[in-house]
Design a protein around this motif. Structure first.
Motif, short mmCIF file in Angstrom:
data_model
loop_
_atom_site.label_atom_id
_atom_site.label_comp_id
_atom_site.label_asym_id
_atom_site.label_seq_id
_atom_site.Cartn_x
_atom_site.Cartn_y
_atom_site.Cartn_z
N ILE A 169 0.81 -1.22 0.00
CA ILE A 169 0.00 0.00 0.00
C ILE A 169 0.84 1.27 0.00
O ILE A 169 0.37 2.33 -0.40
N ARG A 170 2.09 1.17 0.43
CA ARG A 170 2.94 2.36 0.44
C ARG A 170 3.24 2.87 -0.97
O ARG A 170 3.61 4.03 -1.15
N TYR A 171 3.10 1.99 -1.94
CA TYR A 171 3.31 2.38 -3.33
C TYR A 171 2.02 2.88 -3.98
O TYR A 171 2.01 3.17 -5.18
N GLN A 172 0.96 2.96 -3.21
CA GLN A 172 -0.32 3.46 -3.71
C GLN A 172 -0.59 4.82 -3.06
O GLN A 172 -1.08 4.89 -1.94
N PRO A 173 -0.25 5.91 -3.76
CA PRO A 173 -0.34 7.24 -3.12
C PRO A 173 -1.74 7.61 -2.65
O PRO A 173 -1.89 8.36 -1.69
N ALA A 179 6.32 7.39 0.93
CA ALA A 179 7.33 7.55 1.98
C ALA A 179 7.14 8.82 2.79
O ALA A 179 7.54 8.87 3.95
N LEU A 180 6.53 9.84 2.22
CA LEU A 180 6.33 11.08 2.97
C LEU A 180 5.49 10.84 4.22
O LEU A 180 5.81 11.35 5.29
N LEU A 181 4.41 10.10 4.07
CA LEU A 181 3.50 9.89 5.20
C LEU A 181 3.84 8.66 6.02
O LEU A 181 3.36 8.53 7.15
N ASP A 182 4.66 7.76 5.47
CA ASP A 182 4.94 6.53 6.19
C ASP A 182 6.31 6.54 6.87
O ASP A 182 6.47 5.94 7.94
N VAL A 183 7.30 7.20 6.27
CA VAL A 183 8.67 7.12 6.77
C VAL A 183 9.20 8.48 7.21
O VAL A 183 9.83 8.61 8.27
N ALA A 184 8.95 9.52 6.42
CA ALA A 184 9.49 10.85 6.73
C ALA A 184 8.98 11.39 8.06
O ALA A 184 9.63 12.24 8.68
N VAL A 213 5.83 8.80 -3.62
CA VAL A 213 7.16 9.23 -3.17
C VAL A 213 7.88 8.03 -2.56
O VAL A 213 7.39 7.39 -1.64
N LEU A 214 9.08 7.76 -3.11
CA LEU A 214 9.88 6.64 -2.63
C LEU A 214 10.91 7.06 -1.59
O LEU A 214 11.23 6.30 -0.69
N SER A 215 11.46 8.27 -1.76
CA SER A 215 12.50 8.71 -0.84
C SER A 215 12.70 10.20 -1.01
O SER A 215 12.16 10.83 -1.92
N GLY A 216 13.52 10.78 -0.12
CA GLY A 216 13.78 12.20 -0.24
C GLY A 216 14.70 12.72 0.83
O GLY A 216 15.11 12.00 1.76
N SER A 217 15.03 13.98 0.69
CA SER A 217 15.82 14.72 1.68
C SER A 217 15.19 16.09 1.84
O SER A 217 14.61 16.64 0.90
N VAL A 218 15.31 16.65 3.04
CA VAL A 218 14.74 17.97 3.31
C VAL A 218 15.67 18.75 4.22
O VAL A 218 16.33 18.18 5.09
N PHE A 232 15.10 10.22 4.22
CA PHE A 232 14.12 9.16 4.46
C PHE A 232 13.85 8.41 3.16
O PHE A 232 14.15 8.91 2.07
N GLY A 233 13.30 7.23 3.28
CA GLY A 233 12.94 6.51 2.07
C GLY A 233 12.71 5.04 2.28
O GLY A 233 12.98 4.49 3.35
N MET A 234 12.21 4.41 1.23
CA MET A 234 11.93 2.97 1.26
C MET A 234 12.52 2.30 0.03
O MET A 234 11.89 1.46 -0.61
N GLU A 235 13.78 2.68 -0.28
CA GLU A 235 14.54 2.05 -1.36
C GLU A 235 16.02 2.00 -0.96
O GLU A 235 16.90 2.22 -1.77
N HIS A 236 16.29 1.69 0.33
CA HIS A 236 17.62 1.76 0.91
C HIS A 236 17.88 0.55 1.80
O HIS A 236 16.99 -0.26 2.05
#
Length: 329
Positions: A169-173, A179-184, A213-218, A232-236
């Motif tokens: 479900i994390r790949y279903q925006p 990743a923004l709402l699940d990991v960040a 969103v799979l990953s990012g930096s802020v 943060f991310g879910m491809e690491h």
């Protein structure tokens, strides 16, 4: 709604059969002497029955049917991020106290509406920001306040996980929020904890695949210019840590967001002429967050300022999504 008598357990219903409920939250709830699960609801009867058999309660087909039950004082809502707000709203309208997974909703406006509704109804609403209830973070805050690394100069944090199976479900925006709402939310909430509520977004980069969103930096900053650099991310590979930078040193910890109950955190403090490792006691953050919520229900505490940081969190996510530079795969 009349609060339960303090001598009787708070009676819980659960909306949804999420993995986090199975592995961590419901075992902690069942271990709490002031709480008891009464019913678990799912759109799939077999899922509800599986949970009910393990946790000794009733299986209910459909969320509305559970909310209609008069023998439930509080509802735990472990639904995907994009489904939380409507069902938290229905639970509050049904007169139930609510313990919801994080983030409380997908937008600041939705979270503000939920907090307002809970206050109008005199109900307890809490977000399951469980890691903040681990005693290690208060100890770190004390070390910083006592000058262990001098004056605060910066904060860095990362939370990354390996890729999930296709179809997760994390790949279903439109459902999981990516990743923004699940990991960040983890490093963002940690930054708010240590740097205060006035953080603003300076810039962000986000990687997407098919809208998720799979990953990012802020990069964020306080009004006085103290930066927070978050990844943060879910491809690491798996990583969960933070580092606090000071004028005379720095300190860092691993396993800060998802430590097992048996984990003994180690704070590493480094200054130019000093290296130190401080071993902290193990703690069960899930047991602590359940204690906090159940205690608020028993005391009829309502919803006060506890969710201010939750609202601010999704406000920062809104700002990140709006300001980010996107890279699409």
């Amino acid at each position: 709604m009349t609060p339960p008598d303090s001598r009787t357990p708070v009676r819980f219903g659960v909306l949804g059969c999420a993995d986090i409920a199975w592995r961590r939250t419901l075992p902690a709830l069942c271990a709490n002497p002031d709480a008891t699960p009464v019913a678990i609801a799912s759109r799939t009867p077999q899922k509800a029955q599986r949970f009910a058999d393990r946790f000794g309660c009733a299986a209910v087909h459909g969320y509305d049917a559970l909310l209609a039950r008069p023998d439930i004082d509080a509802v735990y809502v472990p639904l995907p991020a994009m489904l939380l707000a409507p069902w938290v709203t229905r639970a509050l309208e049904a007169g139930k106290h609510v313990f919801a997974e994080k983030p409380l909703s997908a937008s600041r406006a939705e979270s503000e509406a939920l907090v307002r509704l809970a206050r109008e109804r005199g109900l307890v609403l809490r977000e399951n920001a469980m890691f903040l209830h681990h005693s290690q973070h208060a100890r770190v805050a004390d070390l910083v306040a006592d000058g262990a690394i001098g004056e605060l100069r910066g904060f860095r944090s990362a939370f990354t996980i390996p890729p999930k199976p296709d179809g997760d479900i994390r790949y279903q925006p439109e459902v999981g929020g990516g990743a923004l709402l699940d990991v960040a939310v983890y490093p963002l909430r940690a930054a708010l904890y240590f740097l205060g509520p006035e953080l603003t977004v300076v810039g962000a980069t986000l990687r997407r695949r098919q809208g998720a969103v799979l990953s990012g930096s802020v990069l964020l900053t306080t009004p006085s210019g103290i930066p927070a650099q978050l990844s943060f991310g879910m491809e690491h590979s798996y990583r969960t840590d933070y580092e606090i930078l000071g004028s005379t040193g720095r300190l860092n910890l691993d396993r800060v967001f998802t430590p097992p109950a048996s984990w003994q955190p180690v704070v590493r403090v480094e200054r130019q002429d000093h290296r130190e490792e401080i071993v902290l006691p193990a703690d069960d953050q899930f047991a602590r967050v359940i204690d906090d919520f159940v205690g608020a229900v028993v005391r009829d505490a309502g919803t006060g300022s506890e969710l201010d940081a939750s609202v601010r969190l999704v406000g920062l996510i809104d700002d990140m999504a709006r300001q980010a530079v996107y890279a699409d795969r």
